[in-house]
Scaffold this active site. Structure first.
Site, PDB file in Angstrom:
ATOM      1  N   GLU A   1       0.942  -1.339   0.046  1.00  0.00           N
ATOM      2  CA  GLU A   1      -0.105   0.031   0.126  1.00  0.00           C
ATOM      3  C   GLU A   1       0.933   1.208  -0.229  1.00  0.00           C
ATOM      4  O   GLU A   1       0.411   2.261  -0.568  1.00  0.00           O
ATOM      5  CB  GLU A   1      -0.907  -0.020   1.299  1.00  0.00           C
ATOM      6  CG  GLU A   1      -2.102  -1.020   1.259  1.00  0.00           C
ATOM      7  CD  GLU A   1      -3.085  -0.713   0.202  1.00  0.00           C
ATOM      8  OE1 GLU A   1      -3.177   0.317  -0.348  1.00  0.00           O
ATOM      9  OE2 GLU A   1      -3.841  -1.949  -0.189  1.00  0.00           O
TER      10      GLU A   1
ATOM     11  N   ASP B   1      -5.733   7.938  -6.073  1.00  0.00           N
ATOM     12  CA  ASP B   1      -5.093   6.626  -6.509  1.00  0.00           C
ATOM     13  C   ASP B   1      -5.449   6.472  -7.938  1.00  0.00           C
ATOM     14  O   ASP B   1      -5.604   7.286  -8.642  1.00  0.00           O
ATOM     15  CB  ASP B   1      -5.634   5.508  -5.775  1.00  0.00           C
ATOM     16  CG  ASP B   1      -7.108   5.028  -5.937  1.00  0.00           C
ATOM     17  OD1 ASP B   1      -7.665   5.771  -6.923  1.00  0.00           O
ATOM     18  OD2 ASP B   1      -7.723   4.429  -5.357  1.00  0.00           O
TER      19      ASP B   1
END
Length: 208
Positions: free
Chosen positions: A15, A24
Protein backbone atom coordinates in the site's frame (compact mmCIF):
# COMPACT_ATOMS: atom_id res chain seq x y z
CA UNK A 1 -7.00 -16.21 13.12
CA UNK A 2 -5.34 -12.79 13.11
CA UNK A 3 -3.04 -11.16 10.58
CA UNK A 4 0.57 -11.98 11.45
CA UNK A 5 3.26 -9.31 11.89
CA UNK A 6 4.86 -10.30 8.59
CA UNK A 7 1.42 -10.26 6.95
CA UNK A 8 0.87 -6.68 8.12
CA UNK A 9 4.33 -5.71 6.91
CA UNK A 10 3.67 -7.20 3.46
CA UNK A 11 0.37 -5.33 3.25
CA UNK A 12 1.95 -2.04 4.26
CA UNK A 13 4.67 -2.60 1.67
CA UNK A 14 2.02 -3.04 -1.03
CA UNK A 15 0.00 0.00 0.00
CA UNK A 16 2.83 2.41 0.76
CA UNK A 17 2.36 5.21 3.30
CA UNK A 18 1.52 8.71 2.10
CA UNK A 19 0.67 11.36 4.71
CA UNK A 20 -1.03 13.82 2.31
CA UNK A 21 -4.27 13.00 0.49
CA UNK A 22 -3.81 11.92 -3.13
CA UNK A 23 -5.86 10.35 -5.92
CA UNK A 24 -5.15 6.67 -6.53
CA UNK A 25 -4.99 4.97 -9.93
CA UNK A 26 -8.79 5.06 -10.29
CA UNK A 27 -9.22 8.63 -9.01
CA UNK A 28 -10.24 7.90 -5.41
CA UNK A 29 -8.94 10.22 -2.70
CA UNK A 30 -6.59 8.18 -0.52
CA UNK A 31 -4.26 8.74 2.42
CA UNK A 32 -1.88 6.80 4.64
CA UNK A 33 -1.65 3.10 3.80
CA UNK A 34 -4.31 3.06 1.11
CA UNK A 35 -7.07 4.42 3.37
CA UNK A 36 -10.14 5.86 1.61
CA UNK A 37 -13.41 7.31 2.83
CA UNK A 38 -15.04 3.95 2.00
CA UNK A 39 -13.09 2.40 4.87
CA UNK A 40 -15.36 4.24 7.28
CA UNK A 41 -12.35 5.25 9.36
CA UNK A 42 -11.77 8.78 8.06
CA UNK A 43 -13.15 11.17 5.46
CA UNK A 44 -10.39 11.75 2.92
CA UNK A 45 -10.60 15.16 1.26
CA UNK A 46 -8.19 17.18 -0.90
CA UNK A 47 -5.50 18.85 1.21
CA UNK A 48 -5.90 16.47 4.15
CA UNK A 49 -2.67 15.69 6.03
CA UNK A 50 -2.05 13.23 8.85
CA UNK A 51 0.88 12.48 11.14
CA UNK A 52 2.89 9.24 11.10
CA UNK A 53 1.24 8.22 14.38
CA UNK A 54 -2.22 8.81 12.93
CA UNK A 55 -1.32 6.82 9.84
CA UNK A 56 -0.12 3.90 12.00
CA UNK A 57 -3.35 3.98 14.00
CA UNK A 58 -5.47 4.09 10.85
CA UNK A 59 -3.56 1.14 9.40
CA UNK A 60 -3.97 -0.92 12.58
CA UNK A 61 -7.72 -0.24 12.55
CA UNK A 62 -8.01 -1.01 8.82
CA UNK A 63 -6.21 -4.34 9.18
CA UNK A 64 -8.60 -5.30 11.95
CA UNK A 65 -11.56 -4.12 9.89
CA UNK A 66 -10.67 -6.19 6.81
CA UNK A 67 -9.53 -9.29 8.69
CA UNK A 68 -13.02 -9.79 10.14
CA UNK A 69 -14.83 -10.40 6.82
CA UNK A 70 -12.03 -12.70 5.69
CA UNK A 71 -12.53 -14.83 8.81
CA UNK A 72 -16.27 -14.86 8.13
CA UNK A 73 -15.87 -15.82 4.46
CA UNK A 74 -13.43 -18.71 4.93
CA UNK A 75 -15.16 -21.83 6.25
CA UNK A 76 -12.07 -24.09 6.40
CA UNK A 77 -8.77 -23.72 8.26
CA UNK A 78 -6.03 -22.25 6.07
CA UNK A 79 -2.28 -21.65 6.55
CA UNK A 80 -1.29 -18.32 8.07
CA UNK A 81 0.34 -16.99 4.85
CA UNK A 82 -2.82 -17.78 2.87
CA UNK A 83 -4.97 -15.93 5.42
CA UNK A 84 -2.63 -12.93 5.39
CA UNK A 85 -2.71 -12.83 1.58
CA UNK A 86 -6.51 -12.96 1.68
CA UNK A 87 -6.64 -9.95 3.99
CA UNK A 88 -4.32 -8.11 1.58
CA UNK A 89 -6.66 -8.97 -1.29
CA UNK A 90 -9.78 -7.92 0.65
CA UNK A 91 -8.05 -4.67 1.66
CA UNK A 92 -7.63 -3.90 -2.04
CA UNK A 93 -10.88 -5.16 -3.62
CA UNK A 94 -13.22 -4.74 -0.65
CA UNK A 95 -14.89 -7.32 1.61
CA UNK A 96 -17.87 -7.87 -0.70
CA UNK A 97 -15.68 -8.54 -3.72
CA UNK A 98 -13.54 -10.88 -1.65
CA UNK A 99 -16.51 -12.80 -0.22
CA UNK A 100 -17.78 -13.52 -3.76
CA UNK A 101 -14.37 -14.30 -5.23
CA UNK A 102 -13.12 -17.58 -6.65
CA UNK A 103 -10.40 -17.47 -4.00
CA UNK A 104 -13.04 -17.99 -1.29
CA UNK A 105 -15.16 -20.44 -3.28
CA UNK A 106 -12.22 -22.69 -4.08
CA UNK A 107 -10.67 -22.49 -0.61
CA UNK A 108 -14.00 -23.41 0.99
CA UNK A 109 -14.30 -26.33 -1.42
CA UNK A 110 -10.95 -27.64 -0.16
CA UNK A 111 -9.08 -26.85 -3.38
CA UNK A 112 -6.35 -24.65 -1.93
CA UNK A 113 -3.96 -24.94 -4.93
CA UNK A 114 -6.66 -23.56 -7.26
CA UNK A 115 -7.58 -20.89 -4.71
CA UNK A 116 -3.95 -19.75 -4.67
CA UNK A 117 -3.92 -19.35 -8.45
CA UNK A 118 -7.27 -17.54 -8.33
CA UNK A 119 -5.54 -14.51 -6.79
CA UNK A 120 -4.19 -13.79 -10.27
CA UNK A 121 -7.71 -13.37 -11.67
CA UNK A 122 -7.88 -9.93 -10.02
CA UNK A 123 -5.50 -8.40 -12.55
CA UNK A 124 -6.97 -4.98 -13.38
CA UNK A 125 -5.67 -2.35 -13.69
CA UNK A 126 -2.38 -3.62 -15.12
CA UNK A 127 -0.43 -1.79 -12.39
CA UNK A 128 -1.89 -4.18 -9.81
CA UNK A 129 -0.47 -7.36 -11.38
CA UNK A 130 2.86 -7.40 -9.50
CA UNK A 131 0.97 -6.93 -6.23
CA UNK A 132 -1.39 -9.77 -7.08
CA UNK A 133 1.57 -11.99 -7.92
CA UNK A 134 3.12 -11.13 -4.57
CA UNK A 135 -0.12 -12.06 -2.80
CA UNK A 136 -0.31 -15.31 -4.76
CA UNK A 137 3.27 -16.21 -3.83
CA UNK A 138 2.56 -15.40 -0.19
CA UNK A 139 -0.63 -17.49 -0.22
CA UNK A 140 1.31 -20.46 -1.61
CA UNK A 141 3.56 -20.67 1.46
CA UNK A 142 2.81 -23.43 3.95
CA UNK A 143 4.36 -21.28 6.69
CA UNK A 144 6.75 -18.37 7.10
CA UNK A 145 9.52 -20.53 8.59
CA UNK A 146 12.57 -19.86 6.46
CA UNK A 147 10.43 -18.35 3.69
CA UNK A 148 11.27 -15.28 1.67
CA UNK A 149 8.33 -12.90 1.43
CA UNK A 150 8.09 -9.99 -0.99
CA UNK A 151 5.33 -7.38 -1.10
CA UNK A 152 5.28 -7.58 -4.89
CA UNK A 153 6.84 -10.07 -7.27
CA UNK A 154 10.01 -8.53 -8.63
CA UNK A 155 10.85 -6.59 -5.45
CA UNK A 156 14.46 -6.80 -4.33
CA UNK A 157 13.79 -6.06 -0.66
CA UNK A 158 12.37 -8.77 1.59
CA UNK A 159 9.42 -8.01 3.85
CA UNK A 160 10.44 -7.57 7.48
CA UNK A 161 7.87 -8.27 10.18
CA UNK A 162 6.50 -5.24 12.00
CA UNK A 163 6.98 -5.20 15.76
CA UNK A 164 3.33 -4.21 16.25
CA UNK A 165 0.94 -1.24 15.91
CA UNK A 166 2.42 2.08 16.94
CA UNK A 167 1.25 3.12 20.42
CA UNK A 168 -1.50 5.72 20.42
CA UNK A 169 -0.28 9.00 21.96
CA UNK A 170 -2.05 9.95 25.16
CA UNK A 171 -2.88 13.42 23.89
CA UNK A 172 -2.03 15.60 20.93
CA UNK A 173 -3.52 18.49 18.90
CA UNK A 174 -6.26 17.73 16.41
CA UNK A 175 -4.95 18.85 12.99
CA UNK A 176 -8.08 17.53 11.27
CA UNK A 177 -10.58 19.73 13.11
CA UNK A 178 -10.57 22.56 10.51
CA UNK A 179 -11.45 20.03 7.80
CA UNK A 180 -13.68 17.56 9.60
CA UNK A 181 -15.39 19.82 12.10
CA UNK A 182 -14.33 17.47 14.90
CA UNK A 183 -15.19 18.66 18.40
CA UNK A 184 -13.71 17.57 21.72
CA UNK A 185 -15.64 14.80 23.42
CA UNK A 186 -15.74 13.16 26.82
CA UNK A 187 -12.91 11.02 28.09
CA UNK A 188 -13.29 7.41 26.96
CA UNK A 189 -13.84 4.48 29.34
CA UNK A 190 -10.89 2.47 30.61
CA UNK A 191 -9.27 -0.09 28.31
CA UNK A 192 -10.72 1.25 25.02
CA UNK A 193 -10.79 -0.91 21.90
CA UNK A 194 -8.64 -0.20 18.85
CA UNK A 195 -11.32 1.76 16.98
CA UNK A 196 -12.05 3.85 20.08
CA UNK A 197 -8.35 4.61 20.50
CA UNK A 198 -8.15 5.56 16.82
CA UNK A 199 -11.02 8.00 17.32
CA UNK A 200 -9.29 9.36 20.43
CA UNK A 201 -6.14 9.96 18.40
CA UNK A 202 -7.95 12.14 15.86
CA UNK A 203 -10.05 13.98 18.44
CA UNK A 204 -7.05 14.64 20.66
CA UNK A 205 -8.63 12.84 23.63
CA UNK A 206 -6.57 11.38 26.43
CA UNK A 207 -6.58 7.57 26.57
CA UNK A 208 -7.66 5.99 29.87
Amino acid sequence: MDVSPIGRAALEGREGNVLTAYKDSVGTWTIGTGITTASGLIKVVPGLKITPAQSDALFAAAVEKYAAPVRAALSRPVPQPFFDACVSLAYNIGPVGFAHSSVVRLANAGNLPAAIEAFLMWNKPAAIISRRQGERDQAALASYDGAKVYARRGDRTLVKALAGPAPVPAKQPDPLAPMTGAKPAAVTPAKPGLLTRLKDLFLGRKAA
